[in-house]
Write an enzyme that holds these catalytic residues in place. Structure first.
Site, PDB file in Angstrom:
ATOM      1  N   GLY A 101      -2.464  -1.990   5.636  1.00  0.00           N
ATOM      2  CA  GLY A 101      -2.373  -1.853   7.078  1.00  0.00           C
ATOM      3  C   GLY A 101      -3.503  -2.613   7.750  1.00  0.00           C
ATOM      4  N   ALA A 105       0.826  -1.208   0.000  1.00  0.00           N
ATOM      5  CA  ALA A 105       0.000   0.000   0.000  1.00  0.00           C
ATOM      6  C   ALA A 105       0.863   1.262   0.000  1.00  0.00           C
ATOM      7  CB  ALA A 105      -0.946  -0.011   1.190  1.00  0.00           C
ATOM      8  N   ARG A 115      14.839 -24.052  -1.923  1.00  0.00           N
ATOM      9  CA  ARG A 115      16.184 -23.766  -2.428  1.00  0.00           C
ATOM     10  C   ARG A 115      16.477 -22.269  -2.492  1.00  0.00           C
ATOM     11  NH1 ARG A 115      15.371 -28.659  -5.438  1.00  0.00           N
ATOM     12  NH2 ARG A 115      14.191 -27.565  -7.062  1.00  0.00           N
ATOM     13  N   HIS A 166      -3.423 -10.793   8.390  1.00  0.00           N
ATOM     14  CA  HIS A 166      -2.092 -10.705   7.799  1.00  0.00           C
ATOM     15  C   HIS A 166      -1.321 -12.019   7.859  1.00  0.00           C
ATOM     16  CE1 HIS A 166      -2.782  -6.355   7.978  1.00  0.00           C
ATOM     17  NE2 HIS A 166      -1.722  -6.210   7.195  1.00  0.00           N
ATOM     18  N   ASP A 202       0.339  -1.819  12.940  1.00  0.00           N
ATOM     19  CA  ASP A 202       0.379  -1.320  11.563  1.00  0.00           C
ATOM     20  C   ASP A 202      -0.969  -0.675  11.217  1.00  0.00           C
ATOM     21  OD1 ASP A 202       1.426  -0.722   9.073  1.00  0.00           O
ATOM     22  OD2 ASP A 202       1.022  -2.699   8.216  1.00  0.00           O
ATOM     23  N   ASN A 225       4.965 -10.301   5.508  1.00  0.00           N
ATOM     24  CA  ASN A 225       4.190  -9.442   4.619  1.00  0.00           C
ATOM     25  C   ASN A 225       5.111  -8.537   3.816  1.00  0.00           C
ATOM     26  OD1 ASN A 225       2.136  -9.573   7.336  1.00  0.00           O
ATOM     27  ND2 ASN A 225       1.290 -10.095   5.346  1.00  0.00           N
TER      28      ASN A 225
END
Length: 390
Positions: free
Chosen positions: A306, A136, A223, A247, A270, A215
């Site tokens: 958020g 965002a 790998r 989240h 957040d 996030n």
């Protein structure tokens, strides 16, 4: 001058050494004067309640319909007040990507609030982040982390810059991490497309925080472990987690705690402007966000924007849903972020001599009941009767 005095008796306290029942806290002025002892006439009776240290939020953009990114002091005060009423007694104001001159103007306003004791510092999240993981943040405003440009932002905070989130793989990224470390500003790895090796270089250069781990960064491949594994496995790094059920999957939260342990996890909100508010449309810096059922998304649906969390909700979810013990939750919501900010001598734990920043929750439901900051009740004191002589 006689200091204001109050005492709380009969509560369960979550102390650094463990959880104790039927304890007493005596407050004089702004600080905790004594812990322990029996109830005395005139004390507030907190039987049935649990007292924890005030929450410390490293990463919050807005709340109460207002935003730290507005550049308006009154809005910033409203954000801080909203989160204070939900138990956040120490808060760092986070910006979002914008024009450099706009960010420096925001920093000037926020710095005054740090000097007034409203805020504990400023966190610049962007514009020095990856186009591939911008989330965002407006892509056209992103910049490479040229050390001179990073230094300009830090200097605009007048000594109150606490953290800068950047993508270390970008040109100038590692040099900026070293510069931030030399300046005593936290360098945080986030919104990054970095690989495992580059992330390790950033940690060696002085990066000590993972901005909302998992996030806005590559996932783990067998790998190509990417930044997540590097950040989780290094004991020098504190990882931010957003525990809102949106989240992160619960198993991912468990993985982070199982790998890093509570002493390296800082739970954050957040939060954007909709925290503490109804669903609707809200600004996030130069972008628009639609909140539905408490979930914030960019209006084009391209990214989570958020959260609408407050720290009291994070605390309750951590204990009742995520399976953290009271001590583990307190460590991640208070003690760890306080240490990271260099404030552990003042806040983050219930100890004699520290600021009387207290959150009172119901011992059965863990719902927030009352908040005290620096010895003054913010909300909820009327709930408690006084102890009467036997």
């Amino acid at each position: 001058m006689v200091k204001d005095r109050t005492a709380l008796a009969g509560a369960r306290l979550v102390l650094p050494g463990g959880v104790v029942e039927d304890h007493r806290i005596a407050v004089e002025g702004e600080r905790i004067a004594r812990l322990g002892g029996g109830a005395e006439p005139g004390d507030l009776d907190l039987t049935g309640y649990t007292v924890v240290p005030g929450f410390v939020d490293l990463h919050v953009h807005g709340g109460g319909g207002s935003s730290y990114t507005s550049g308006i002091a009154e809005e910033a005060v409203e954000v801080a007040r909203t989160h204070l009423e939900h138990g956040t007694t120490t808060t760092v104001a986070s910006t979002v990507t914008g024009e450099i001159d706009d960010l420096t103007r925001q920093a000037a306003v926020l710095s005054e609030l740090v000097e007034d004791g409203v805020l504990a510092g400023i966190h610049f999240e962007g514009p020095f982040i990856s186009h591939h993981r911008c989330g965002a943040h407006r892509p056209d405003l992103l910049r490479d982390p040229d050390p001179a440009l990073v230094r300009k932002l830090v200097d605009s905070a007048r000594g109150h810059a606490r953290m800068v989130t950047l993508a270390p793989e970008l040109p100038g990224g590692l040099a900026s991490v070293r510069m931030l470390a030399d300046l005593g500003v936290i360098a945080a790895v986030g919104h990054t497309d970095s690989d495992y090796a580059t992330t390790l270089e950033a940690i060696d250069a002085g990066a000590t925080v993972a901005t909302h781990l998992f996030n806005a960064m590559p996932g783990i491949a067998h790998r190509a472990p990417g930044p997540i594994v590097a950040l989780l496995e290094d004991e020098r790094v504190t990882v931010e987690l957003i525990n809102d059920g949106v989240h992160l999957h619960p198993s991912v939260l468990g993985l982070a705690y199982g790998t890093a342990g509570p002493s390296r996890v800082a739970l954050i909100t957040d939060a954007m402007g909709a925290a503490g508010m109804r669903d609707g449309r809200y600004p996030l810096g130069p972008l628009q966000v639609e909140v539905r059922d408490g979930v914030a998304m960019l209006t084009d649906g391209s990214s989570i924007a958020g959260s609408t969390l407050t720290m009291d909700r994070t605390f309750k979810r951590s204990v009742t849903v995520s399976g953290l013990t009271l001590q583990q939750a307190v460590e991640s919501l208070s003690a760890v972020p306080a240490r990271l900010l260099g404030l552990a001598d003042r806040v983050g734990t219930l100890e004699t001599g520290k600021l009387a920043d207290l959150v009172v929750v119901d011992s059965d439901t863990y719902d927030l009941v009352a908040v005290m900051r620096r010895g003054r009740w913010v909300r909820g004191a009327e709930r408690f009767p006084t102890v009467t002589p036997a």
